[in-house]
Design a protein around this motif. Sequence first.
Motif, PDB file in Angstrom:
ATOM      1  N   ILE A 541       0.831  -1.376   0.019  1.00  0.00           N
ATOM      2  CA  ILE A 541       0.062  -0.043   0.034  1.00  0.00           C
ATOM      3  C   ILE A 541       0.924   1.262  -0.012  1.00  0.00           C
ATOM      4  O   ILE A 541       1.483   1.296   0.951  1.00  0.00           O
ATOM      5  CB  ILE A 541      -0.773  -0.053   1.079  1.00  0.00           C
ATOM      6  N   VAL A 542       0.747   1.968  -0.953  1.00  0.00           N
ATOM      7  CA  VAL A 542       1.633   3.322  -1.128  1.00  0.00           C
ATOM      8  C   VAL A 542       0.667   4.334  -1.120  1.00  0.00           C
ATOM      9  O   VAL A 542      -0.304   4.541  -1.965  1.00  0.00           O
ATOM     10  CB  VAL A 542       2.385   3.240  -2.589  1.00  0.00           C
ATOM     11  N   LEU A 543       0.476   5.387  -0.251  1.00  0.00           N
ATOM     12  CA  LEU A 543      -0.268   6.473  -0.116  1.00  0.00           C
ATOM     13  C   LEU A 543       0.568   7.762  -0.287  1.00  0.00           C
ATOM     14  O   LEU A 543       1.572   8.087   0.419  1.00  0.00           O
ATOM     15  CB  LEU A 543      -0.723   6.669   1.521  1.00  0.00           C
ATOM     16  N   ARG A 544       0.120   8.313  -1.418  1.00  0.00           N
ATOM     17  CA  ARG A 544       1.219   9.400  -1.910  1.00  0.00           C
ATOM     18  C   ARG A 544       1.090  10.732  -1.067  1.00  0.00           C
ATOM     19  O   ARG A 544       1.913  11.322  -0.686  1.00  0.00           O
ATOM     20  CB  ARG A 544       0.593   9.679  -3.367  1.00  0.00           C
ATOM     21  N   ASP A 545      -0.120  10.999  -0.511  1.00  0.00           N
ATOM     22  CA  ASP A 545      -0.390  11.926   0.331  1.00  0.00           C
ATOM     23  C   ASP A 545      -1.479  11.764   1.333  1.00  0.00           C
ATOM     24  O   ASP A 545      -2.082  10.518   0.835  1.00  0.00           O
ATOM     25  CB  ASP A 545      -0.660  13.477  -0.266  1.00  0.00           C
ATOM     26  N   ARG A 546      -2.038  12.568   2.327  1.00  0.00           N
ATOM     27  CA  ARG A 546      -3.072  12.282   3.170  1.00  0.00           C
ATOM     28  C   ARG A 546      -4.503  12.219   2.488  1.00  0.00           C
ATOM     29  O   ARG A 546      -5.458  11.604   2.895  1.00  0.00           O
ATOM     30  CB  ARG A 546      -2.891  13.404   4.194  1.00  0.00           C
ATOM     31  N   ALA A 547      -4.598  13.175   1.311  1.00  0.00           N
ATOM     32  CA  ALA A 547      -5.665  13.049   0.675  1.00  0.00           C
ATOM     33  C   ALA A 547      -6.048  11.800  -0.017  1.00  0.00           C
ATOM     34  O   ALA A 547      -7.042  10.898  -0.203  1.00  0.00           O
ATOM     35  CB  ALA A 547      -5.537  14.145  -0.518  1.00  0.00           C
ATOM     36  N   ASP A 548      -4.875  11.153  -0.394  1.00  0.00           N
ATOM     37  CA  ASP A 548      -5.069   9.594  -0.776  1.00  0.00           C
ATOM     38  C   ASP A 548      -5.312   8.689   0.100  1.00  0.00           C
ATOM     39  O   ASP A 548      -6.154   7.677  -0.175  1.00  0.00           O
ATOM     40  CB  ASP A 548      -3.712   9.380  -1.604  1.00  0.00           C
ATOM     41  N   VAL A 560      -1.242   8.726  11.775  1.00  0.00           N
ATOM     42  CA  VAL A 560       0.352   8.790  10.975  1.00  0.00           C
ATOM     43  C   VAL A 560       0.362  10.439  10.438  1.00  0.00           C
ATOM     44  O   VAL A 560       1.378  11.084  10.602  1.00  0.00           O
ATOM     45  CB  VAL A 560       0.612   7.855   9.871  1.00  0.00           C
ATOM     46  N   GLY A 561      -0.749  10.737   9.564  1.00  0.00           N
ATOM     47  CA  GLY A 561      -0.785  11.975   9.152  1.00  0.00           C
ATOM     48  C   GLY A 561      -0.800  13.124  10.053  1.00  0.00           C
ATOM     49  O   GLY A 561      -0.292  14.402   9.835  1.00  0.00           O
ATOM     50  N   VAL A 566       3.444  12.495   5.377  1.00  0.00           N
ATOM     51  CA  VAL A 566       2.823  12.841   3.992  1.00  0.00           C
ATOM     52  C   VAL A 566       2.566  11.595   3.250  1.00  0.00           C
ATOM     53  O   VAL A 566       1.552  10.965   3.015  1.00  0.00           O
ATOM     54  CB  VAL A 566       3.338  13.996   3.404  1.00  0.00           C
ATOM     55  N   THR A 567       3.567  11.023   2.809  1.00  0.00           N
ATOM     56  CA  THR A 567       3.772   9.783   1.894  1.00  0.00           C
ATOM     57  C   THR A 567       3.979   8.720   2.693  1.00  0.00           C
ATOM     58  O   THR A 567       5.052   8.637   3.505  1.00  0.00           O
ATOM     59  CB  THR A 567       4.714   9.971   0.771  1.00  0.00           C
ATOM     60  N   THR A 568       3.250   7.734   2.908  1.00  0.00           N
ATOM     61  CA  THR A 568       3.431   6.468   3.739  1.00  0.00           C
ATOM     62  C   THR A 568       3.521   5.385   2.769  1.00  0.00           C
ATOM     63  O   THR A 568       2.672   5.343   1.849  1.00  0.00           O
ATOM     64  CB  THR A 568       2.441   6.482   4.783  1.00  0.00           C
ATOM     65  N   VAL A 569       4.129   3.986   3.308  1.00  0.00           N
ATOM     66  CA  VAL A 569       4.121   2.869   2.636  1.00  0.00           C
ATOM     67  C   VAL A 569       3.935   1.781   3.753  1.00  0.00           C
ATOM     68  O   VAL A 569       4.362   2.008   4.786  1.00  0.00           O
ATOM     69  CB  VAL A 569       5.461   2.751   2.000  1.00  0.00           C
ATOM     70  N   LEU A 584       5.994  -3.907   6.990  1.00  0.00           N
ATOM     71  CA  LEU A 584       6.889  -2.922   7.388  1.00  0.00           C
ATOM     72  C   LEU A 584       6.261  -1.572   6.982  1.00  0.00           C
ATOM     73  O   LEU A 584       5.986  -1.259   5.949  1.00  0.00           O
ATOM     74  CB  LEU A 584       8.088  -3.019   6.749  1.00  0.00           C
ATOM     75  N   GLY A 585       6.027  -0.713   7.743  1.00  0.00           N
ATOM     76  CA  GLY A 585       5.503   0.810   7.611  1.00  0.00           C
ATOM     77  C   GLY A 585       6.400   1.912   7.929  1.00  0.00           C
ATOM     78  O   GLY A 585       7.295   1.751   8.791  1.00  0.00           O
ATOM     79  N   PHE A 586       6.544   2.822   7.114  1.00  0.00           N
ATOM     80  CA  PHE A 586       7.216   4.096   7.223  1.00  0.00           C
ATOM     81  C   PHE A 586       6.693   4.997   6.362  1.00  0.00           C
ATOM     82  O   PHE A 586       5.827   4.882   5.729  1.00  0.00           O
ATOM     83  CB  PHE A 586       8.756   4.026   6.795  1.00  0.00           C
ATOM     84  N   GLY A 587       7.276   6.285   6.439  1.00  0.00           N
ATOM     85  CA  GLY A 587       6.752   7.291   5.760  1.00  0.00           C
ATOM     86  C   GLY A 587       7.965   8.625   5.521  1.00  0.00           C
ATOM     87  O   GLY A 587       8.931   8.496   6.271  1.00  0.00           O
ATOM     88  N   TRP A 588       7.383   9.681   4.861  1.00  0.00           N
ATOM     89  CA  TRP A 588       8.239  10.946   4.654  1.00  0.00           C
ATOM     90  C   TRP A 588       7.202  12.098   5.002  1.00  0.00           C
ATOM     91  O   TRP A 588       6.338  12.108   4.815  1.00  0.00           O
ATOM     92  CB  TRP A 588       8.668  11.072   3.453  1.00  0.00           C
ATOM     93  N   ARG A 589       7.791  13.131   5.427  1.00  0.00           N
ATOM     94  CA  ARG A 589       7.373  14.441   5.915  1.00  0.00           C
ATOM     95  C   ARG A 589       7.095  15.306   4.620  1.00  0.00           C
ATOM     96  O   ARG A 589       6.421  16.439   4.971  1.00  0.00           O
ATOM     97  CB  ARG A 589       8.135  14.878   6.944  1.00  0.00           C
ATOM     98  N   ARG A 590       7.399  14.971   3.543  1.00  0.00           N
ATOM     99  CA  ARG A 590       7.368  15.631   2.378  1.00  0.00           C
ATOM    100  C   ARG A 590       6.767  14.690   1.309  1.00  0.00           C
ATOM    101  O   ARG A 590       7.333  13.643   1.172  1.00  0.00           O
ATOM    102  CB  ARG A 590       8.367  16.628   1.925  1.00  0.00           C
ATOM    103  N   GLU A 591       5.894  15.198   0.634  1.00  0.00           N
ATOM    104  CA  GLU A 591       5.314  14.446  -0.611  1.00  0.00           C
ATOM    105  C   GLU A 591       6.496  13.566  -1.552  1.00  0.00           C
ATOM    106  O   GLU A 591       7.431  14.448  -1.822  1.00  0.00           O
ATOM    107  CB  GLU A 591       4.370  14.963  -1.487  1.00  0.00           C
ATOM    108  N   ARG A 592       6.571  12.502  -1.576  1.00  0.00           N
ATOM    109  CA  ARG A 592       7.408  11.791  -2.234  1.00  0.00           C
ATOM    110  C   ARG A 592       7.033  10.919  -3.484  1.00  0.00           C
ATOM    111  O   ARG A 592       6.562   9.762  -2.927  1.00  0.00           O
ATOM    112  CB  ARG A 592       8.357  10.812  -1.183  1.00  0.00           C
TER     113      ARG A 592
END
Length: 851
Positions: A541-548, A560-561, A566-569, A584-592
């Motif tokens: 599951i790849v979520l590009r941003d919180r709107a996704d 998480v948001g 912002v972007t989470t996997v 395994l879950g992780f994310g980035w604080r800017r859209e990636r």
Amino acid sequence: MSITPPDGARSPDVVAATGADAGAVRGDQRLRLLAALATALADASDPDEVARRAVKVLAGTPALPFVRLHLAGPDGPRPAAADGVEVPSASADGWPVAAVLADGMPRLLPPRSTDGGSAAPVVALLPVPDPDGDRPAGVLVAALAPGGPVDADARTFVELVAGQVGTALALARARRRRAADRAAPAELRLFQALVERSGDFIAVATPDGRTVYVNPAGRALVGLGDRERVDGLGLVDFAAPDARELWRTELIPTALREGHHRAESRLVRRDTGEAIDVDHQTFTVATGDGRDGTAFVATVARDVSDRQRALRRAEALARLAGALSSARGHEAIVEVVTTVGPAVVDAVALRVALARPGRTVLDVAGGDVPAERVPVDAEAPLARAVRDNAALPLTGVDGRTTGLCLPLRYGDGAALGALEVRWAGPVAEDEALRNLLDAVAGLCSQALQRAELTGSAQAMAGFAARLSVTRSTAEAIDVILDAASTALGAELPGLAMRDEGRRVRLWYHGDVPGTLAATFRDLTVDDPRPIVRALRDGERIVLRDRADFAARFPGLADPVGGHGLVTTVALPLFGAGRRPIAALGFGWRRERPLRDSDLALLDTVADLCEQTLERVRLAAAEHNLVTRLAGRLRSSSLTTPRGLEVATRYRPAMSGLHLGGDWYDLVRQEGDRLAVVLGDVVGHQVEAAADMAQLRTMLNTLIRLGVPLEEVFLRLTELLGVGFLGTCLVVVVDPRARTARVARAGHPHPVVLPAGAPPRTVQTENAMPLGMVDRPMTVTTVPFGPGDLLVAYTDGLVERRGRPYDEGVGALHRALVAVRDEPAEAIADALLRDLAGSEDDQALVVLRHLG
């Protein structure tokens, strides 16, 4: 001028005998020919035209069947025109044309018979007189009519022809000079107009270098006013300071000596001091008739600054490309761009901003300011160029462009950073400059992308290396949470695994906020959140941003948001049979945006994690099996003699089914004596375990049968032969006698720690290893009283790769001192803990005399 008849020519008497009628006919022909020649040459205005017309009129007539005319030139006679029949009487190569031209004397070449016996003509070579000079103007070569007399009339005729041609040549030269004189003022005016209107720098100076003239374009090029006088300037004053010596010592002297010199040089603007690259020609100009005229030095320089600038830029661009190709890592690339790049675009400073994927700050370096971190959402020009992914001009107080921020882009067009270019003053942003800037930005982008891929590969290699040495599930999870997120540049990693029943446990590091961790407690396999769904269904599951996230999981809380990601996997990890065993879950604080290369990186991370988790799971099961087997194989003593405290340990070389060749055994003897046996058979796996079991059994039997200690290893060789290799130590401890007797076959020395004294190694005589003992051993006896400790071990406890053996023994002594007052069990645990890191099996026995 007279011609002497050659031998064989007809005499005047012969001519008279032919009759008056023939002579009259020849005379009439010659007169008509002279008249025709005069008419043809009357208006000729060029010497070569005179020659062509004369030959055309004369050649092929009965009087002169062959004619050739040579004109005098600086290098001797040159053929000007020829016509008529071939002349067989003499070879043209043998005609003395040059001799006639030199001495002015005519020549008659005698006739030669042809193959058919017919008469051949006489060839006459006559100097063509020059009425204006003392030397002939040329040489007339004429073939006289064959069979005719060479008398006074014939000689006079050819002399008249030569004189008539000479007169025509003189008149032609005169006409050409008069035409040139009439054209000179017009040519001069045309030349002056061309010089005045030329766009090149044109200057004229006297031979001593004093300037007398500079054309208007030259004045504009070097910053001279229209009315500014030049007679006080030397020609070298227009050269750039670094080129003046070359002008003074080479350019002007060479032009004066050889008439011309060409080179690339540099002029200087007299108003601003700016250097101008030029293609420079220097030559001499003479006035008058070329004999007593004055020679001037003229210089013509064409501005090639644009060409030179383009050449310098191309060379600098090539240097930049070469330096970037060998730069390794982001820092090295930024160093190259900010130090080599300014010369490419004639800038005073370049700065580079790196937007690492998913990060909220830019790493900015370059120019004359320290490196800094700038938030992506800042109003700084570099941040805006990254954020808007567009070029941004930088302007001065007057609104003119003094710099530019260019986005650095991935292959798909997304921004990976920005390049800031600053010039010393305003610049005109033309197409050439913009193309050059785009080329620099492209080279920088390619190098940074290459460094990013290289960094990812190195991170993956480091991740794999760290995973490869993990021995338990807990170790593997710790490395996954630490190294996987580092390799991906991600934050707040978590690992979900099935727990008892339907429960799901989330593993995470301490940097996860407590409020976020609390929302993931009490998870079950039915939880709708992405990380549990990935564990349950095996879906990435790849979520590009919180709107996704909101669109795919409507109505679900997004903790998480709420904590800035912002972007989470959510990445499923599979075990045997492709069954999900973790997520395994992780994310980035800017859209990636995750490109194909990023998805491939995720697959690599998943593969490494899956292999490791499966390996440590199997290793844990195998280790339990080994431990249980080891417990059955190691010791045969069920009770500890009175007065002794004993602790034993065995640890395989690594997790997995490694039934190694190390063993220990405790054999109870009469009188509360205890025989401690430690051995090490070369190898691992089943073969070593089989050898170990056989040796252990035989030694145990020999000791129980009461074989003297000094003969135990000899008897073992006699029984088993030499088909195995290993070491062994037997220590017989007698608490009543307060002694320990030691027999050693190539094994590490035991250590004794007397009460109140430092530890010491029990030294024995050198002994052959097992399988090579062929005589009784020397037994060493040492005191072993109340409070004393004795430690026997295999070499895996102290040997480490790359470290001397004695250092390992020293480390053992220090570890013993630190825990000497602890119980034997605690001492054994401490030694295995403090001396960890072995790549070999470890067997250990700790004894304390209780008194």
